[in-house]
Design a protein around this motif. Structure first.
Motif, mmCIF file in Angstrom:
data_model
loop_
_atom_site.group_PDB
_atom_site.id
_atom_site.type_symbol
_atom_site.label_atom_id
_atom_site.label_comp_id
_atom_site.label_asym_id
_atom_site.label_seq_id
_atom_site.Cartn_x
_atom_site.Cartn_y
_atom_site.Cartn_z
ATOM 1 N N GLN A 65 0.849 -1.195 0.000
ATOM 2 C CA GLN A 65 0.000 0.000 0.000
ATOM 3 C C GLN A 65 0.886 1.247 0.000
ATOM 4 O OE1 GLN A 65 -0.848 -2.302 2.907
ATOM 5 N NE2 GLN A 65 -1.828 -3.482 1.278
ATOM 6 N N ALA A 66 1.670 1.378 -1.046
ATOM 7 C CA ALA A 66 2.582 2.521 -1.157
ATOM 8 C C ALA A 66 1.794 3.786 -1.469
ATOM 9 C CB ALA A 66 3.611 2.265 -2.251
ATOM 10 N N PRO A 67 2.277 4.940 -1.003
ATOM 11 C CA PRO A 67 1.588 6.198 -1.329
ATOM 12 C C PRO A 67 1.537 6.437 -2.836
ATOM 13 C CG PRO A 67 3.169 6.522 0.455
ATOM 14 C CD PRO A 67 3.423 5.153 -0.095
ATOM 15 N N ILE A 68 0.406 6.951 -3.301
ATOM 16 C CA ILE A 68 0.249 7.327 -4.710
ATOM 17 C C ILE A 68 0.537 8.822 -4.810
ATOM 18 C CG2 ILE A 68 -1.243 7.249 -6.725
ATOM 19 C CD1 ILE A 68 -3.038 5.291 -5.223
ATOM 20 N N PRO A 69 1.560 9.234 -5.541
ATOM 21 C CA PRO A 69 1.909 10.663 -5.593
ATOM 22 C C PRO A 69 0.810 11.489 -6.259
ATOM 23 C CG PRO A 69 3.702 9.287 -6.415
ATOM 24 C CD PRO A 69 2.496 8.411 -6.315
ATOM 25 N N LEU A 70 0.607 12.694 -5.750
ATOM 26 C CA LEU A 70 -0.354 13.627 -6.337
ATOM 27 C C LEU A 70 0.348 14.486 -7.384
ATOM 28 C CD1 LEU A 70 -1.907 12.721 -3.781
ATOM 29 C CD2 LEU A 70 -2.851 15.035 -3.657
ATOM 30 N N SER A 71 -0.318 14.663 -8.505
ATOM 31 C CA SER A 71 0.239 15.432 -9.611
ATOM 32 C C SER A 71 0.272 16.922 -9.281
ATOM 33 C CB SER A 71 -0.598 15.205 -10.868
ATOM 34 O OG SER A 71 -0.157 16.026 -11.930
ATOM 35 N N LEU A 72 1.224 17.627 -9.871
ATOM 36 C CA LEU A 72 1.285 19.085 -9.754
ATOM 37 C C LEU A 72 0.773 19.765 -11.018
ATOM 38 C CD1 LEU A 72 4.705 19.752 -7.972
ATOM 39 C CD2 LEU A 72 2.449 19.404 -6.988
ATOM 40 N N ARG A 73 0.233 19.000 -11.950
ATOM 41 C CA ARG A 73 -0.245 19.572 -13.204
ATOM 42 C C ARG A 73 -1.719 19.940 -13.079
ATOM 43 N NH1 ARG A 73 1.826 16.221 -18.304
ATOM 44 N NH2 ARG A 73 1.234 18.211 -19.264
ATOM 45 N N SER A 74 -2.109 21.041 -13.706
ATOM 46 C CA SER A 74 -3.473 21.560 -13.601
ATOM 47 C C SER A 74 -4.425 20.759 -14.487
ATOM 48 C CB SER A 74 -3.505 23.027 -14.025
ATOM 49 O OG SER A 74 -3.281 23.137 -15.422
ATOM 50 N N PRO A 75 -5.734 20.829 -14.221
ATOM 51 C CA PRO A 75 -6.706 20.146 -15.087
ATOM 52 C C PRO A 75 -6.620 20.603 -16.537
ATOM 53 C CG PRO A 75 -7.744 20.818 -13.030
ATOM 54 C CD PRO A 75 -6.383 21.437 -13.046
ATOM 55 N N GLU A 76 -6.309 21.874 -16.753
ATOM 56 C CA GLU A 76 -6.198 22.375 -18.122
ATOM 57 C C GLU A 76 -5.009 21.730 -18.840
ATOM 58 O OE1 GLU A 76 -8.829 24.745 -15.903
ATOM 59 O OE2 GLU A 76 -6.728 24.283 -15.454
ATOM 60 N N SER A 89 -11.830 21.971 -16.563
ATOM 61 C CA SER A 89 -12.288 22.389 -15.240
ATOM 62 C C SER A 89 -13.607 23.129 -15.362
ATOM 63 C CB SER A 89 -11.246 23.280 -14.557
ATOM 64 O OG SER A 89 -11.017 24.452 -15.318
ATOM 65 N N GLY A 90 -14.341 23.202 -14.255
ATOM 66 C CA GLY A 90 -15.628 23.886 -14.246
ATOM 67 C C GLY A 90 -16.062 24.182 -12.829
ATOM 68 N N LEU A 91 -17.039 25.069 -12.691
ATOM 69 C CA LEU A 91 -17.523 25.493 -11.385
ATOM 70 C C LEU A 91 -18.600 24.553 -10.867
ATOM 71 C CD1 LEU A 91 -17.841 29.356 -11.946
ATOM 72 C CD2 LEU A 91 -16.067 28.160 -10.644
ATOM 73 N N ILE A 92 -18.609 24.365 -9.546
ATOM 74 C CA ILE A 92 -19.653 23.595 -8.885
ATOM 75 C C ILE A 92 -19.785 24.113 -7.457
ATOM 76 C CG2 ILE A 92 -18.023 21.800 -8.185
ATOM 77 C CD1 ILE A 92 -20.322 19.794 -8.251
ATOM 78 N N ALA A 93 -21.005 24.085 -6.923
ATOM 79 C CA ALA A 93 -21.229 24.469 -5.529
ATOM 80 C C ALA A 93 -20.719 23.361 -4.618
ATOM 81 C CB ALA A 93 -22.705 24.717 -5.277
ATOM 82 N N SER A 94 -19.970 23.748 -3.587
ATOM 83 C CA SER A 94 -19.414 22.777 -2.650
ATOM 84 C C SER A 94 -19.317 23.409 -1.274
ATOM 85 C CB SER A 94 -18.026 22.318 -3.125
ATOM 86 O OG SER A 94 -17.440 21.418 -2.203
ATOM 87 N N PHE A 95 -20.087 22.892 -0.324
ATOM 88 C CA PHE A 95 -20.064 23.371 1.058
ATOM 89 C C PHE A 95 -20.220 24.887 1.134
ATOM 90 C CE2 PHE A 95 -17.991 19.232 1.376
ATOM 91 C CZ PHE A 95 -18.685 18.679 2.444
ATOM 92 N N GLY A 96 -21.247 25.394 0.455
ATOM 93 C CA GLY A 96 -21.602 26.791 0.585
ATOM 94 C C GLY A 96 -20.767 27.757 -0.214
ATOM 95 N N LYS A 97 -19.981 27.255 -1.155
ATOM 96 C CA LYS A 97 -19.159 28.138 -1.974
ATOM 97 C C LYS A 97 -19.055 27.545 -3.371
ATOM 98 C CE LYS A 97 -15.803 26.573 0.677
ATOM 99 N NZ LYS A 97 -16.170 25.151 0.729
ATOM 100 N N SER A 98 -18.604 28.331 -4.327
ATOM 101 C CA SER A 98 -18.383 27.850 -5.683
ATOM 102 C C SER A 98 -16.896 27.584 -5.868
ATOM 103 C CB SER A 98 -18.869 28.891 -6.698
ATOM 104 O OG SER A 98 -18.703 28.417 -8.015
ATOM 105 N N VAL A 99 -16.548 26.358 -6.284
ATOM 106 C CA VAL A 99 -15.148 25.988 -6.469
ATOM 107 C C VAL A 99 -14.912 25.594 -7.922
ATOM 108 C CG1 VAL A 99 -14.973 25.199 -4.078
ATOM 109 C CG2 VAL A 99 -15.479 23.541 -5.879
ATOM 110 N N THR A 100 -13.675 25.746 -8.370
ATOM 111 C CA THR A 100 -13.293 25.334 -9.719
ATOM 112 C C THR A 100 -12.711 23.933 -9.642
ATOM 113 O OG1 THR A 100 -12.833 27.618 -10.355
ATOM 114 C CG2 THR A 100 -11.911 25.891 -11.742
#
Length: 725
Positions: free
Chosen positions: A209-220, A265-276
């Motif tokens: 169960q090795a850690p899976i690295p998170l990417s630093l590249r943007s959705p775009e 990427s796109g906007l969506i409501a999440s926990f009372g705010k709009s996030v990209t």
């Protein structure tokens, strides 16, 4: 966003399958017998699907059968759900055959063993909460809305397990396999205040169960890349059941690999705010919450899946955004390259979650995993820390941080005044309540009779009818909600404002200051266990509104200012409160639920109305785990409400009945309650049959206006549908 099922389907097909390719696929589909993973459709279904494509192209409406057939053929072929068994998978879908290639297969096999199902041992209603994956030494990442099933708090300080609840992760749970690899969640490390993300601590992870690295590249940057969503999709009642069974083979809750593409990427409501959020088009369901969205070219986590619109798109927390947060980096999350956190990113939200914490961050290329938190006492000082670099940090009094729009920290000073939660002014002498007046309209309208009176809460005298100023109600003692309410409304100006020059605003009648908020209160005349306290609504993470069943405006009238004020206060008893999603009683410029009285009043031309209303208490209502004054509590949340508005034309009674139901077709958040509402007009007899818990008086049945000329005028004015019998 598409507004009809056909338009939604057309746009989705254009996104995942170019039209010429779709046509070719339907021409070739009968020859797919050699591809066992793609269900072979009868020739009649293929012809029907081809007809559906042609109709969509020219904007003609599809029949339900055509829509189902097209979805059932295209989705399993273009966006399949592939079984993971013994940590491996086989791909027979032509579009995704390259996933079986040596390079991609090796990448995916490496990460599959680090992804597990978030278990909820002993939870009364949920078998599991979603998906999680290893992101650091002893560290799991999942969604905030998954963690909040069993955890309380926000931020990184003071987090705890909800009383009586625990969690774990099982890295197996595969189709046709009984084996389990369960590890208990030892600690809730973080519930992110901005993103739908949480971190959990587990012991016992191995090299598998090795850690899976998170990417630093943007959705775009990653748009158009192939991805694999790996998680545990569950059956979702909001989507077409037959199509789900076709895509998922009728098997749910097991580990699946769901290929697709990142689409930007796109906007969506999440926990009372709009996030990209990052967007992707894999076939996901509830249970995929917290799934890793894997870039198959690198094996890095491109995003963390958290929501989806069926046949529209899916939403995920971009991994790059998490790399910007020093608290996430310092927690031990592994990234694919050296992250460069930004000191002030989401500081406003963190200040609300952990208001006393002052985080120190560096801008060196490799941030230390040893976190130092300094607690200034208000006086300026200089501290020297060796880590092993010598850094001089000057600390003075902390500058105030402006909260995000619409958010206020507990005990905050707003516009120079302290915001308080205050009980509105109300009459403490309960002997003065007269309740609903059945003769108010000049035509007798008795209260409805319950079909199961033993289920109701009782006053000391044994009566189930609880009287207030201008309204009455009855409480279902196990559901802890009103089974019905009944009120009298006098909208004449001399009753709404009997003493000119007095303050008739909501805050004025309630005796609240300009920055105060209303705190609801229980009724001392019935047992506390038969009603929900204000704490349930204050500690629900913003899931519900405190919804008035009897509108405050409807009962706030009288012959004196004091009568108006005490009636106003009575409406804030929690017995008159039902957990309702946002928009139920909020005016949005259209005719909303709370304005139906106004519509009837205009059409009937009367100042006096009587109104009966309540929730539809269905056995299948979803369970929400909240908190009351004694600890955790499970409450079934109604998804439908009813209302009957009564007017009198001389000695002739008129009754207008309505139901309000949630339309769950476009709900974005998996395992969420929030939804748009849809209103209908309904016949009294149909409403009575639907409820099964009440019998309305004969006078109301005889006065039913559904289908009459006046009823049609009301329905047209309110833009309602008519429920057909």
């Amino acid at each position: 966003m598409p507004t009809t099922p056909d338009e939604r389907l057309r746009r989705y097909l254009e996104q995942i399958v170019p039209q010429p390719t779709l046509g070719q696929m339907l021409e070739e589909q009968p020859d797919h017998e050699s591809v066992p993973a793609v269900p072979t459709a009868p020739r009649a279904q293929v012809r029907q699907a081809r007809t559906a494509v042609e109709k969509l192209a020219v904007g003609r409406e599809l029949t339900p059968a055509e829509r189902f057939t097209l979805e059932a053929i295209v989705l399993p072929d273009q966006r399949p759900a592939i079984d993971i068994v013994d940590g491996d998978f086989a791909v027979d879908h032509p579009l995704w055959s390259h996933f079986a290639g040596q390079a991609i297969r090796a990448v995916l096999r490496r990460v599959i063993t680090s992804i597990g199902r978030i278990e909820l041992p002993g939870h009364p209603t949920l078998p599991y909460g979603g998906t999680g994956f290893v992101v650091g030494p002893g560290l799991l990442m999942t969604n905030r809305h998954v963690a909040e099933i069993f955890a309380a708090g926000l931020g990184a300080a003071g987090l705890s397990f909800r009383p009586g609840l625990s969690a774990g992760v099982d890295f197996r749970r595969e189709r046709g396999r009984d084996g389990s690899l369960f590890l208990a969640v030892r600690q809730v490390v973080m519930i992110h205040p901005y993103w739908d993300m949480a971190l959990l601590r587990v012991d016992g992870l191995t090299a598998m169960q090795a850690p899976i690295p998170l990417s630093l590249r943007s959705p775009e940057e990653l748009a158009g890349r192939d991805v694999a969503v790996i998680g545990y999709p569950a059956f979702d009642p909001r989507n077409d059941a037959e199509v789900q069974h076709t895509v998922f083979g009728g098997v749910y809750n097991v580990k699946r690999l769901q290929p697709g593409k990142l689409t930007g990427s796109g906007l969506i409501a999440s926990f009372g705010k709009s996030v990209t959020a990052a967007l992707h088009d894999s076939s996901t369901l509830g249970g995929n919450s917290g799934s890793a969205v894997i870039d198959v070219a690198t094996g890095h986590v491109a995003a963390v899946h958290f929501a989806g619109h069926y046949l529209v798109t899916n939403y995920a927390v971009p991994a790059r955004e998490l790399s910007r947060d020093a608290r996430v980096v310092d927690a031990g999350v592994v990234f694919a390259a050296v992250p460069r956190p930004e000191p002030e990113v989401w500081a406003d939200w963190w200040d609300i979650a952990d208001p006393r914490e002052v985080a120190t961050t560096t801008t060196t290329a490799a941030p230390s995993r040893d976190r130092v938190t300094l607690q200034p006492d208000g006086a300026a000082s200089t501290t020297v820390i060796t880590v092993p670099l010598e850094i001089s940090v000057r600390i003075g009094t902390a500058a105030p941080v402006a909260p995000p729009p619409g958010a206020v920290a507990a005990g905050a000073v707003v516009d120079g005044a302290l915001e308080r939660a205050v009980e509105p002014t109300h009459d403490l002498d309960y002997s003065s309540r007269r309740g609903y007046d059945p003769d108010f309209l000049g035509v007798a309208v008795p209260l409805p009779k319950p079909t199961k009176p033993k289920t109701l809460a009782r006053l000391d005298d044994g009566d189930h009818v609880i009287a207030y100023h201008h309204f009455s109600l009855a409480m279902h003692k196990s559901r802890r909600l009103a089974i019905f309410t009944a009120c009298n409304l006098d909208a004449s100006p001399q009753r709404k404002r009997p003493e000119p020059g007095r303050d008739y605003t909501r805050k004025g009648l309630g005796g609240l200051g300009g920055n105060d908020t209303e705190r609801w209160f229980t009724d001392p005349r019935i047992p506390q266990i038969h009603q929900l306290p204000d704490r349930f609504f204050a500690r629900d993470q913003g899931a519900f509104d405190r919804g008035h069943l009897v509108r405050r405006e409807d009962v706030a009238w009288g012959t004196t200012y004091d009568q108006v004020r005490t009636a106003n206060g009575d409406s804030f008893h929690t017995t008159n409160c039902s957990p309702q999603v946002a928009g139920f009683n909020r005016s949005d410029g259209a005719v909303n639920w709370g304005a139906l009285e106004d519509v009837v009043q205009r059409q009937a031309g009367k100042d006096r109305l009587s109104i009966m209303a309540g929730p539809v208490l269905a056995a299948g209502d979803r369970v929400f785990t909240g908190v009351d004054d004694t600890g955790d509590v499970q409450v079934q949340i109604p998804s439908e409400y009813w209302k009957v508005v009564l007017a009198a034309d001389g000695d002739r009674l008129q009754a207008f009945a309505f139901v309000l139901e949630q339309d769950l077709a476009d709900v974005p958040l998996e395992f969420a309650v929030d939804a748009p509402w849809r209103q209908h007009m309904i016949a009294i007899r149909e409403l009575e049959a639907k409820l099964g818990t009440l019998r309305f008086p004969k006078a109301m049945h005889d006065a039913d206006q559904s289908g009459t000329e006046l009823g049609e005028a009301v329905r047209a004015s309110a833009a309602l549908d008519l429920v057909a019998s």
